[in-house]
Scaffold this active site. Structure first.
Site, short mmCIF file in Angstrom:
data_model
loop_
_atom_site.label_atom_id
_atom_site.label_comp_id
_atom_site.label_asym_id
_atom_site.label_seq_id
_atom_site.Cartn_x
_atom_site.Cartn_y
_atom_site.Cartn_z
N ASP A 1 -2.02 5.47 -6.57
CA ASP A 1 -2.37 4.71 -5.37
C ASP A 1 -2.54 3.23 -5.70
O ASP A 1 -3.40 2.87 -6.52
CB ASP A 1 -3.68 5.28 -4.79
CG ASP A 1 -4.13 4.54 -3.55
OD1 ASP A 1 -3.28 4.04 -2.80
OD2 ASP A 1 -5.36 4.46 -3.32
N ASP B 1 0.82 -1.21 0.00
CA ASP B 1 0.00 0.00 0.00
C ASP B 1 0.85 1.26 0.00
O ASP B 1 1.54 1.55 0.98
CB ASP B 1 -0.94 0.01 1.21
CG ASP B 1 -2.02 1.08 1.09
OD1 ASP B 1 -2.12 1.73 0.03
OD2 ASP B 1 -2.78 1.27 2.06
#
Ligand SMILES: *[C@@H]1O[C@H](CO)[C@@H](O)[C@H](O)[C@H]1NC(C)=O
Ligand SMILES: *[C@@H]1O[C@H](CO)[C@@H](O)[C@H](O)[C@H]1NC(C)=O
Ligand SMILES: *[C@@H]1O[C@H](CO)[C@@H](O)[C@H](O)[C@H]1NC(C)=O
Ligand SMILES: *[C@@H]1O[C@H](CO)[C@@H](O)[C@H](O)[C@H]1NC(C)=O
Ligand SMILES: *[C@@H]1O[C@H](CO)[C@@H](O)[C@H](O)[C@H]1NC(C)=O
Ligand SMILES: *[C@@H]1O[C@H](CO)[C@@H](O)[C@H](O)[C@H]1NC(C)=O
Length: 411
Positions: free
Chosen positions: A283, A102
Site C-alpha cells: 500500500d 494511491d
C-alpha cells in the site's frame, strides 16, 4: 500521441505557479516522475497511529460489501510524513492537478486545492459522490473528462470533483486511484462501478500491458524532490536489478480486495519466524511495515528494541544499530532481504517524527490485531523504497523485484 505529449510538456513549463513537475516523454510504457513531499513534523499524531488508523479502515472491508453501499469508503487518506504525488492533466487543454498516488483506492478525484474548470471534454455524469475516509472525507460530483498522464491521453475518464468540502490529502488537489476496480463499488448514488484510469487506458488501447509499476527512492532529506516513478502499461527498465517475481492476488479477504498477496517473514541468519505465510497487502498510502500483533511481538523480542511512547515506534540506542539483523520476506518462493539499514527510519528525519538524534527508530509497526484475520501485514512505502512493485489488474497479480536501493545504505 507525440503531439499531445508536447502539449503537456509546454503547458507544464508555462504554468509558473506551483512549480509543476516536468513530465518525462517516453515510449510505452509511460513513465511519470513522482514528486515527494516531506512534512517537517507530525503535529497531527504519531506515525504508527496514523498507519494503524488506515489499517482499521482497510480491515473494515471485512464487515462486508453492504457497508460500502452506505458510502463509507474503505481507505483512509494518507497523513504520513512523506507523500508522493503525480501531475495529472484534466480537460482540454489539460489543466495540471497534483494528485496523491494511491494504490489503496480507485476513484480519481480532484478539486481539494484548486478549482475544476469545465472544458469542451467535460461531461457531468449526474452522480453524487460521498466518501468517508479514515481521516477526512470527499464530497462531490462525478464527471467524465479527458485525463492526460504523461503521454497517455485517456478519454471519458470518470473523475470525482469536490464540491468544496473535501479534505485535501497532504495539501494536494486529490487522489490518483490506482487500486482494483471493485473499490469503486458503492461510492456514488448510481449502481455503475466506474472503471479506473488504468482500466480505461487499457480498454482504449493505450497500454501494452494492463499493469502499473512503482519505484520509490529511499527518503533521505526533507527537501522536495522528484523521487520515484510510476510506470503504466509495463515495467521500468532501469534501476530494477533482478527479474520480477509474480504471485497471484491472494484469495484471502479482505486483502483480496486490494493489492493483496501472501508472504512470510523471518529474522536473521537463524531464520526465526516473525510471521507465518499469510495474507496482507502492499500500500502506497501506508508509511511503515505493519505486522499482526503476534508477529510484531516476535520482531520486538528479536531486535531487543523497546516501544518509544513519543513516536509510537520501536527504538534502539544508536550504538545498537549494528546488532540489527536482516529481515527476510518470502514472497513467491523467493526470499527478499530487507537489510538493517532498510529497517530504520532515516536518521536525518528523526526530528520530523518527534524522535531524538541518539536513537534509531524501527519502521516495523504493530497492525493492532492478531494474525489470521485476512490482513496480517501492510507493506507500506518504506518497503517499496527497497523493492520495485508491480500491480497487474488483468489476471490480478503482484510482482516484486530488487532495485539499486535494495541494499543501499541511505538511512
Ligand atoms: C510542528 O508543526 C506545527 C504546525 O505546523 C507547529 O505549530 C509546531 O511548532 C511544529 N513543531 C515543531 C517541533 O517543529
Ligand atoms: C480555473 O480557473 C481559475 C480562474 O481562472 C484559475 O484561478 C484556476 O487556477 C483554474 N484551475 C486550474 C486547475 O487551472
Ligand atoms: C458538499 O456535499 C456534502 C454532502 O452532500 C455537504 O454536506 C456539504 O455541505 C457540501 N458542501 C458544499 C460546500 O456545498
Ligand atoms: C495548493 O494551491 C495553492 C494555490 O494555488 C498552491 O500555491 C499550492 O502549491 C497548492 N498545493 C499543492 C500541494 O499543490
Ligand atoms: C444522483 O443524485 C442526483 C442529485 O441528487 C440526481 O440528479 C440523480 O438522478 C441521482 N442518480 C441516481 C442514479 O439516483
Ligand atoms: C495465503 O494465506 C492464507 C492464510 O492467510 C491461506 O489460507 C492461503 O491458502 C494462502 N494462499 C496461498 C496461495 O498460499
Amino acid at each position: 500521441m507525440l503531439a499531445s505529449t508536447l502539449t503537456v510538456v509546454c503547458l507544464a513549463l508555462s504554468v509558473a505557479s506551483a512549480a509543476p513537475p516536468t513530465i518525462v516523454v517516453d515510449k510505452l510504457p509511460i513513465s511519470l516522475p513522482l514528486a515527494r513531499r516531506v512534512k517537517s513534523n507530525l503535529s497531527f499524531g504519531r506515525l504508527a497511529d496514523i498507519d494503524r488508523a488506515r489499517a482499521r479502515v482497510i480491515q473494515s472491508k471485512g464487515l462486508g460489501h453492504a457497508q460500502k453501499r452506505g458510502s463509507t469508503f474503505p481507505v483512509a487518506l494518507t497523513n504520513g510524513v512523506v507523500a508522493y504525488s503525480v501531475a495529472v492533466g484534466v480537460g482540454t487543454p489539460p489543466a495540471i492537478h497534483n494528485l496523491l498516488l494511491d494504490t489503496g483506492s480507485s476513484l480519481t478525484w480532484i478539486g481539494a486545492n484548486s478549482s475544476y474548470n469545465r472544458t469542451s471534454s467535460s461531461v457531468d455524469s449526474g452522480q453524487q459522490l460521498a466518501m468517508e475516509y479514515g481521516s477526512g472525507s470527499f464530497n462531490g460530483e462525478g464527471y467524465f473528462d479527458t485525463l492526460t498522464i504523461g503521454n497517455l491521453v485517456v478519454n471519458d475518464q470518470f473523475i470525482g470533483v469536490s464540491n468544496g468540502s473535501s479534505t485535501s490529502p497532504d495539501g494536494l488537489d486529490g487522489i490518483l486511484g490506482l487500486g482494483p476496480t471493485d473499490l469503486n463499488e458503492g461510492i456514488s448514488n448510481s449502481s455503475t462501478v466506474e472503471p479506473t484510469v488504468t482500466d480505461n487506458a487499457w480498454s482504449q488501447g493505450l497500454l501494452d500491458k494492463y499493469e502499473i509499476g512503482i519505484f520509490f527512492h529511499p527518503t533521505t532529506s526533507d527537501s522536495g524532490a522528484m523521487d520515484g516513478e510510476l510506470t503504466m502499461g509495463g515495467v521500468r527498465r532501469t534501476g530494477v536489478t533482478s527479474p520480477i517475481t509474480t504471485v497471484p492476488i491472494t484469495s484471502t479477504f479482505p486483502a483480496s480486495e486490494f493489492v493483496g498477496f501472501n508472504q512470510s517473514v523471518t529474522y536473521g541468519a537463524s531464520g526465526s519466524t516473525i510471521l507465518s505465510n499469510t495474507a496482507g497487502i502492499a500500500d502506497t498510502g501506508t508509511t511503515l511495515i505493519l505486522l499482526a500483533t503476534d508477529a510484531f511481538d516476535h520482531y520486538t523480542t528479536a531486535t531487543g528494541a523497546t516501544m518509544d511512547p513519543a513516536t509510537g515506534l520501536l527504538k534502539l540506542p544508536a550504538v545498537k544499530y549494528d546488532s540489527i539483523q536482516s529481515l527476510f520476506f518470502k514472497i513467491g518462493g523467493k526470499s527478499w532481504e530487507f537489510t538493517k539499514n532498510a529497517q530504520i527510519w532515516p536518521r536525518s528525519l528523526n526530528s520530523n517524527i518527534g524522535g531524538d538524534a541518539d536513537s534509531v527508530y524501527l519502521i516495523v509497526g504493530d497492525i493492532g490485531t492478531p494474525s489470521g484475520e485476512g490482513l496480517d501485514f501492510i507493506n507500506g512505502y518504506v518497503f517499496m523504497q527497497r523493492f520495485y512493485t508491480v500491480y497487474t489488474s488483468k489476471a490480478p497479480s503482484f510482482g516484486i523485484a530488487k532495485t539499486a536501493f535494495t541494499y543501499a545504505e541511505t538511512n
